[in-house]
Scaffold this motif. Structure first.
Motif, PDB file in Angstrom:
ATOM      1  N   ASP A   1      70.696  36.242  48.636  1.00  0.00           N
ATOM      2  CA  ASP A   1      70.589  34.788  48.713  1.00  0.00           C
ATOM      3  C   ASP A   1      69.626  34.369  49.827  1.00  0.00           C
ATOM      4  O   ASP A   1      68.835  33.427  49.671  1.00  0.00           O
TER       5      ASP A   1
ATOM      6  N   ASP B   1      62.189  32.552  49.867  1.00  0.00           N
ATOM      7  CA  ASP B   1      61.099  32.476  48.895  1.00  0.00           C
ATOM      8  C   ASP B   1      60.950  31.049  48.382  1.00  0.00           C
ATOM      9  O   ASP B   1      59.837  30.542  48.233  1.00  0.00           O
ATOM     10  N   ASP B   2      62.081  30.385  48.105  1.00  0.00           N
ATOM     11  CA  ASP B   2      62.025  28.993  47.661  1.00  0.00           C
ATOM     12  C   ASP B   2      61.419  28.095  48.732  1.00  0.00           C
ATOM     13  O   ASP B   2      60.617  27.199  48.442  1.00  0.00           O
ATOM     14  N   PHE B   3      61.816  28.330  49.970  1.00  0.00           N
ATOM     15  CA  PHE B   3      61.291  27.519  51.072  1.00  0.00           C
ATOM     16  C   PHE B   3      59.770  27.652  51.164  1.00  0.00           C
ATOM     17  O   PHE B   3      59.045  26.675  51.288  1.00  0.00           O
TER      18      PHE B   3
ATOM     19  N   ASP C   1      66.122  34.906  48.584  1.00  0.00           N
ATOM     20  CA  ASP C   1      65.754  33.896  47.583  1.00  0.00           C
ATOM     21  C   ASP C   1      65.499  32.541  48.242  1.00  0.00           C
ATOM     22  O   ASP C   1      64.551  31.831  47.887  1.00  0.00           O
ATOM     23  N   ASN C   2      66.350  32.151  49.202  1.00  0.00           N
ATOM     24  CA  ASN C   2      66.175  30.878  49.898  1.00  0.00           C
ATOM     25  C   ASN C   2      64.849  30.843  50.654  1.00  0.00           C
ATOM     26  O   ASN C   2      64.149  29.831  50.676  1.00  0.00           O
TER      27      ASN C   2
ATOM     28  N   ASN D   1      57.591  28.662  48.814  1.00  0.00           N
ATOM     29  CA  ASN D   1      56.908  28.081  47.660  1.00  0.00           C
ATOM     30  C   ASN D   1      56.841  26.560  47.780  1.00  0.00           C
ATOM     31  O   ASN D   1      55.818  25.938  47.471  1.00  0.00           O
ATOM     32  N   SER D   2      57.927  25.935  48.226  1.00  0.00           N
ATOM     33  CA  SER D   2      57.949  24.485  48.391  1.00  0.00           C
ATOM     34  C   SER D   2      56.960  24.043  49.463  1.00  0.00           C
ATOM     35  O   SER D   2      56.216  23.072  49.287  1.00  0.00           O
TER      36      SER D   2
END
Length: 271
Positions: free
Chosen positions: A244, A250-252, A247-248, A254-255
């Motif tokens: 997790d 990676d999301d951060f 993933d968090n 990309n955003s």
């Protein structure tokens, strides 16, 4: 040619297979017990020094090598208290191969290459040697797997530390505001008046140029980490918390990247 016959040479052997089998088993038990009787007596002679230091000479008279005598003694030491002794293989070479195994391991059924199971005491010498070779190979494979696991954990921990550093850096950059300097200019015609002006356009562009350069360094750092992300996730797939976290992150990224990058190129800022 001389014929070798047991018991009464004139006696006829039975044609009943069950009787023949029982007779062979009886002779095998005698042969197996003889191994321990010989080992017991060899050990007694050596420990009591009954040959007065002439151990090797005495063995030669018995047509026995020191290595052969040593095997008898070692087999006796290992299996003399094994009960029942007659269940052990009546072979010195096989018993010698079984010395490293404890009683529990000897009784454990082992899977054979053909799918059947056998105890070590039921195997031939060749089967025991092949079993030991398979065990050694499996042990080496397990050690290599453990080493690979530890290496993957070390790489994962390093990547997570770098990701934390990267996130902290990005968060600190978000909090940075452009530097604004105020200059006081005195006009000769109106010496009492003063006014302020914002930082020049060139200074503002320089600030964004430096900021973009720092972002490019961070992007390269993230690219190196992201390239190994699938392997990292595979190595920590059993740890939901770490998955997790990755993933968090990676999301951060990309955003954040969407607001700074366009078509893989840093958006010019400060114009």
């Amino acid at each position: 040619m001389n014929e070798i016959k047991g018991g009464d040479a004139s006696a006829e052997l039975s044609t009943d297979l069950n009787i023949i089998t029982a007779e062979i088993n009886a002779y095998q038990r005698v042969a197996g017990e003889a191994i321990f009787e010989i080992g017991y007596r060899l050990k007694h002679v050596k420990e009591k020094d009954l040959v007065h230091g002439e151990w090797s000479e005495w063995l030669e008279k018995m047509n026995m090598t020191q290595g052969h005598a040593r095997r008898f003694i070692r087999v006796y030491d290992r299996f003399a208290k094994h009960a029942p002794v007659h269940e052990l293989p009546p072979s010195l070479s096989v018993l010698y191969l079984l010395i490293p195994f404890d009683d529990e391991e000897l009784e454990k059924p082992r899977e054979m290459p053909n799918g059947s199971t056998k105890k070590l005491t039921e195997m031939s010498r060749r089967e025991i040697e092949e079993f030991k070779a398979r065990e050694k190979k499996a042990l080496l494979a397990a050690e290599e797997a453990e080493q690979a696991r530890k290496q993957a954990e070390a790489q994962r921990d390093m990547a997570l530390r770098e990701s934390d550093i990267l996130r902290d850096t990005l968060e600190s950059r978000e909090d940075v505001e452009p530097e604004v300097r105020t200059e006081y200019v005195y006009v000769e015609k109106e010496p009492q008046a003063e006014f302020t002006r914002s930082v020049s356009k060139e200074s503002r562009k320089q600030f964004y140029a430096d900021f973009i350069e720092e972002l490019e360094y961070i992007r390269c750092k993230y690219a190196a980490i992201a390239a190994e992300a699938p392997e990292l996730k595979k190595s920590i797939e059993q740890n939901e918390s770490l998955c997790d976290k990755l993933d968090n992150f990676d999301d951060f990224w990309n955003s954040f990247a969407k607001s700074i990058y366009k078509n893989n190129t840093i958006i010019e800022m400060g114009n």
